[in-house]
Enzyme design. Structure first.
Site, PDB file in Angstrom:
ATOM      1  N   LYS A 194     -14.811   1.039   5.103  1.00 39.54           N
ATOM      2  CA  LYS A 194     -13.898   1.994   4.484  1.00 39.54           C
ATOM      3  C   LYS A 194     -14.730   3.140   3.903  1.00 39.54           C
ATOM      4  O   LYS A 194     -15.939   2.991   3.677  1.00 39.54           O
ATOM      5  CB  LYS A 194     -13.082   1.310   3.371  1.00 39.54           C
ATOM      6  CG  LYS A 194     -12.395   0.010   3.818  1.00 39.54           C
ATOM      7  CD  LYS A 194     -10.982   0.216   4.284  1.00 39.54           C
ATOM      8  CE  LYS A 194     -10.370  -0.997   4.954  1.00 39.54           C
ATOM      9  NZ  LYS A 194     -10.159  -2.160   4.124  1.00 39.54           N
ATOM     10  N   THR A 244       0.817  -1.223   0.000  1.00 35.36           N
ATOM     11  CA  THR A 244       0.000   0.000   0.000  1.00 35.36           C
ATOM     12  C   THR A 244       0.848   1.269   0.000  1.00 35.36           C
ATOM     13  O   THR A 244       1.985   1.271   0.497  1.00 35.36           O
ATOM     14  CB  THR A 244      -0.912  -0.006   1.260  1.00 35.36           C
ATOM     15  OG1 THR A 244      -1.429   1.295   1.489  1.00 35.36           O
ATOM     16  CG2 THR A 244      -0.149  -0.390   2.514  1.00 35.36           C
ATOM     17  N   ASP A 245       0.270   2.350  -0.512  1.00 36.78           N
ATOM     18  CA  ASP A 245       0.966   3.652  -0.477  1.00 36.78           C
ATOM     19  C   ASP A 245       1.156   4.151   0.955  1.00 36.78           C
ATOM     20  O   ASP A 245       1.994   5.011   1.223  1.00 36.78           O
ATOM     21  CB  ASP A 245       0.213   4.705  -1.314  1.00 36.78           C
ATOM     22  CG  ASP A 245      -1.238   4.943  -0.888  1.00 36.78           C
ATOM     23  OD1 ASP A 245      -1.713   4.292   0.070  1.00 36.78           O
ATOM     24  OD2 ASP A 245      -1.902   5.792  -1.529  1.00 36.78           O
ATOM     25  N   GLU A 246       0.358   3.576   1.896  1.00 39.44           N
ATOM     26  CA  GLU A 246       0.410   4.082   3.278  1.00 39.44           C
ATOM     27  C   GLU A 246       1.768   3.817   3.935  1.00 39.44           C
ATOM     28  O   GLU A 246       2.094   4.449   4.935  1.00 39.44           O
ATOM     29  CB  GLU A 246      -0.730   3.488   4.107  1.00 39.44           C
ATOM     30  CG  GLU A 246      -2.084   3.852   3.535  1.00 39.44           C
ATOM     31  CD  GLU A 246      -3.247   3.544   4.456  1.00 39.44           C
ATOM     32  OE1 GLU A 246      -3.076   3.584   5.671  1.00 39.44           O
ATOM     33  OE2 GLU A 246      -4.336   3.265   3.923  1.00 39.44           O
ATOM     34  N   LYS A 288       2.390  -3.334   7.311  1.00 39.36           N
ATOM     35  CA  LYS A 288       2.585  -3.542   5.864  1.00 39.36           C
ATOM     36  C   LYS A 288       4.023  -3.205   5.459  1.00 39.36           C
ATOM     37  O   LYS A 288       4.625  -3.901   4.648  1.00 39.36           O
ATOM     38  CB  LYS A 288       1.595  -2.686   5.054  1.00 39.36           C
ATOM     39  CG  LYS A 288       0.141  -3.065   5.193  1.00 39.36           C
ATOM     40  CD  LYS A 288      -0.200  -4.453   4.666  1.00 39.36           C
ATOM     41  CE  LYS A 288      -0.164  -4.549   3.156  1.00 39.36           C
ATOM     42  NZ  LYS A 288      -0.587  -5.901   2.687  1.00 39.36           N
ATOM     43  N   TYR A 311      -1.374  -0.282  11.181  1.00 40.01           N
ATOM     44  CA  TYR A 311      -1.608  -0.974   9.896  1.00 40.01           C
ATOM     45  C   TYR A 311      -0.453  -0.747   8.934  1.00 40.01           C
ATOM     46  O   TYR A 311       0.148  -1.696   8.415  1.00 40.01           O
ATOM     47  CB  TYR A 311      -2.924  -0.492   9.262  1.00 40.01           C
ATOM     48  CG  TYR A 311      -3.048  -0.848   7.790  1.00 40.01           C
ATOM     49  CD1 TYR A 311      -3.171  -2.169   7.389  1.00 40.01           C
ATOM     50  CD2 TYR A 311      -3.020   0.148   6.798  1.00 40.01           C
ATOM     51  CE1 TYR A 311      -3.261  -2.504   6.036  1.00 40.01           C
ATOM     52  CE2 TYR A 311      -3.125  -0.183   5.451  1.00 40.01           C
ATOM     53  CZ  TYR A 311      -3.240  -1.513   5.072  1.00 40.01           C
ATOM     54  OH  TYR A 311      -3.324  -1.839   3.734  1.00 40.01           O
TER      55      TYR A 311
HETATM   56  N1  LIG Z   1      -8.290  -1.525   0.179  1.00 35.51           N
HETATM   57  C1  LIG Z   1      -7.349  -0.701  -0.241  1.00 35.51           C
HETATM   58  O1  LIG Z   1      -7.630   0.456  -0.556  1.00 35.51           O
HETATM   59  C2  LIG Z   1      -5.924  -1.177  -0.381  1.00 35.51           C
HETATM   60  C3  LIG Z   1      -4.997  -0.327  -0.982  1.00 35.51           C
HETATM   61  C4  LIG Z   1      -3.697  -0.777  -1.158  1.00 35.51           C
HETATM   62  C5  LIG Z   1      -3.332  -2.031  -0.750  1.00 35.51           C
HETATM   63  N2  LIG Z   1      -4.239  -2.840  -0.138  1.00 35.51           N
HETATM   64  C6  LIG Z   1      -3.817  -4.194   0.268  1.00 35.51           C
HETATM   65  O2  LIG Z   1      -4.508  -5.101  -0.551  1.00 35.51           O
HETATM   66  C7  LIG Z   1      -4.753  -6.314   0.166  1.00 35.51           C
HETATM   67  C8  LIG Z   1      -6.231  -6.633   0.124  1.00 35.51           C
HETATM   68  O3  LIG Z   1      -6.939  -5.552   0.726  1.00 35.51           O
HETATM   69  P1  LIG Z   1      -8.523  -5.561   0.842  1.00 35.51           P
HETATM   70  O4  LIG Z   1      -8.959  -4.162   0.875  1.00 35.51           O
HETATM   71  O5  LIG Z   1      -9.097  -6.499  -0.156  1.00 35.51           O
HETATM   72  O6  LIG Z   1      -8.698  -6.174   2.303  1.00 35.51           O
HETATM   73  P2  LIG Z   1      -9.937  -6.929   2.939  1.00 35.51           P
HETATM   74  O7  LIG Z   1      -9.843  -6.658   4.400  1.00 35.51           O
HETATM   75  O8  LIG Z   1     -11.191  -6.625   2.222  1.00 35.51           O
HETATM   76  O9  LIG Z   1      -9.617  -8.466   2.670  1.00 35.51           O
HETATM   77  C9  LIG Z   1      -8.591  -9.154   3.323  1.00 35.51           C
HETATM   78  C10 LIG Z   1      -8.817 -10.641   3.144  1.00 35.51           C
HETATM   79  O10 LIG Z   1      -7.758 -11.319   3.841  1.00 35.51           O
HETATM   80  C11 LIG Z   1      -8.321 -12.366   4.614  1.00 35.51           C
HETATM   81  N3  LIG Z   1      -7.469 -12.603   5.779  1.00 35.51           N
HETATM   82  C12 LIG Z   1      -7.276 -11.775   6.850  1.00 35.51           C
HETATM   83  N4  LIG Z   1      -6.449 -12.356   7.728  1.00 35.51           N
HETATM   84  C13 LIG Z   1      -6.110 -13.555   7.213  1.00 35.51           C
HETATM   85  C14 LIG Z   1      -5.270 -14.619   7.645  1.00 35.51           C
HETATM   86  N5  LIG Z   1      -4.626 -14.564   8.819  1.00 35.51           N
HETATM   87  N6  LIG Z   1      -5.125 -15.709   6.855  1.00 35.51           N
HETATM   88  C15 LIG Z   1      -5.782 -15.791   5.652  1.00 35.51           C
HETATM   89  N7  LIG Z   1      -6.597 -14.833   5.203  1.00 35.51           N
HETATM   90  C16 LIG Z   1      -6.756 -13.725   5.966  1.00 35.51           C
HETATM   91  C17 LIG Z   1      -9.711 -11.871   5.011  1.00 35.51           C
HETATM   92  O11 LIG Z   1     -10.574 -12.938   5.359  1.00 35.51           O
HETATM   93  C18 LIG Z   1     -10.145 -11.137   3.753  1.00 35.51           C
HETATM   94  O12 LIG Z   1     -10.755 -12.013   2.856  1.00 35.51           O
HETATM   95  C19 LIG Z   1      -4.209  -6.085   1.569  1.00 35.51           C
HETATM   96  O13 LIG Z   1      -2.933  -6.646   1.637  1.00 35.51           O
HETATM   97  C20 LIG Z   1      -4.136  -4.574   1.695  1.00 35.51           C
HETATM   98  O14 LIG Z   1      -3.132  -4.194   2.590  1.00 35.51           O
HETATM   99  C21 LIG Z   1      -5.529  -2.439   0.051  1.00 35.51           C
END
Ligand SMILES: NC(=O)c1ccc[n+]([C@@H]2O[C@H](COP(=O)([O-])OP(=O)(O)OC[C@H]3O[C@@H](n4cnc5c(N)ncnc54)[C@H](O)[C@@H]3O)[C@@H](O)[C@H]2O)c1
Length: 336
Positions: free
Chosen positions: A199, A134-136, A164, A160
């Site tokens: 979110k 993530t950009d964060e 990451k 968080y």
């Molecule tokens: N949402 C955003 O805007 C954003 C932006 C940049 C990067 N990301 C990254 O993208 C990825 C996905 O983000 P998202 O928004 O879909 O998140 P989300 O919270 O919607 O989904 C996360 C998924 O991971 C699973 N999970 C959590 N803990 C787990 C574990 N211990 N073992 C197995 N599965 C597990 C959850 O059940 C869920 O299905 C993350 O790594 C996040 O850091 C998200």
């Protein structure tokens, strides 16, 4: 046939990846995907169930990436040729309330995946590992600062983003120390279908639809770069297939927006009054601004975001309207 492990693909970004990337004609002949998810409050198997049951190249396993032993057995049974790690605890507010689980899943879970990947890489030099980040991790920008580039120092400000950034450092170390062919993508704020309504955008859609107050942190002046989830996933897939190992790729939406403007836009599109906006005490350590320079992904891979914010928001609103039962089901599941 290449066999890829996709973690966290019952969540928001991952389930869109399954719907749009895994089932594309170009993938059907060449790839098998094993989807792993612990199904936390943010993971919802019905989001992908139909497509998993219908597609010959998809299967699902409920597993926790914190369980290193179970992972090891899975890796040995399937002998994956690659891993894309989407799994994470992903909500900043939750990381402020309960940071430990963020370290357990995002850092130690990633370490487990790296260790299992290393075992397979030793007998398959073509193995690839991609960490979705993530950009964060870069911290916060002032209005006058240039956008983040891949070499910007990491300065995470929330538990968080610290988790990451720690995972990114581990991935880097496995490339540097063990030559594990690993890559990292760092992306800006995503929005689109299947996003759990905590979110900003889905929460505002949820509350506006129900005509309940829309909580806005501080004065609502924080700025984020927004990307439609399909654009992000196309970027992840391009980096996984063609990126140079050991490299980081920024993925951005070319769409910086002030939070309050987004909230007002959602209200306008849903025909609701701005009187529903309720300013609340600001988030602790709230980053002011994120902005992404993604010219490396553009130059090296020919990737750029295709969906404008206006169009992406329309598509998102339409999806939530048409899938309100999904929204109520995931809310109910997490309240149990
Ligand atoms: N949402 C955003 O805007 C954003 C932006 C940049 C990067 N990301 C990254 O993208 C990825 C996905 O983000 P998202 O928004 O879909 O998140 P989300 O919270 O919607 O989904 C996360 C998924 O991971 C699973 N999970 C959590 N803990 C787990 C574990 N211990 N073992 C197995 N599965 C597990 C959850 O059940 C869920 O299905 C993350 O790594 C996040 O850091 C998200």
């Amino acid at each position: 046939m290449k066999k890829i492990l996709l973690t966290g693909c019952a969540g928001f970004i991952g389930s869109n990846f399954v719907h749009k990337i895994c089932t594309a004609d170009s993938c059907l002949e060449e790839y098998q995907f094993v989807i792993l998810d612990a199904l936390t409050y943010a993971g919802h198997y019905p989001s992908i169930q139909k497509v998993v049951e219908k597609s010959k190249n998809l299967s699902f396993v409920k597993m926790d990436i914190r369980d290193g032993h179970a992972l090891k057995e899975l890796f040995l049974a399937h002998r994956f040729t690659g891993v894309i790690n989407f799994a994470a605890e992903s909500h900043v507010d939750r990381s402020i309330d309960s940071p430990n689980i963020f370290i357990e899943t995002n850092v130690l879970g990633t370490l487990n995946l790296l260790n299992c990947s290393l075992e397979l890489f030793r007998s398959n030099p073509d193995f690839r590992y991609l960490q979705v980040s993530t950009d964060e991790v870069y911290g916060s920008l002032k209005l006058s600062d240039p956008a983040f580039i891949e070499t910007t120092n990491l300065s995470p400000n929330s538990p968080y983003s610290a988790s990451k950034a720690s995972a990114d450092m581990l991935v880097r170390s496995y490339y540097k120390t063990f030559k594990l062919p690993a890559l990292i993508t760092r992306c800006s704020n995503n929005y689109g279908p299947f996003q759990y309504p905590e979110k900003l955008i889905p929460l505002m859609i949820y509350n506006a639809t129900k005509s309940i107050p829309l909580p806005v942190y501080g004065t609502g002046s924080n700025i984020r770069d927004w990307i439609f989830v399909d654009d992000h996933n196309h970027g992840v897939w391009e980096v996984f297939k063609k990126g140079r190992v050991g490299e980081v790729y920024n993925l951005g939406g070319d769409s910086e927006m002030v939070n309050l403007e987004i909230v007002k836009l959602v209200l306008k599109k849903l025909g609701k009054s701005e009187n529903l906006i309720q300013f609340v005490t600001d988030r602790l350590g709230h980053d002011f601004r994120y902005a992404m320079n993604f010219s490396k992904a553009k130059q090296d891979l020919g990737w750029s975001p295709k969906v404008s914010f206006e169009h992406g928001l329309e598509k998102t609103l339409e999806w939530y309207k048409a899938n309100w039962d999904w929204v109520e089901t995931v809310k109910l599941k997490s309240s149990k």
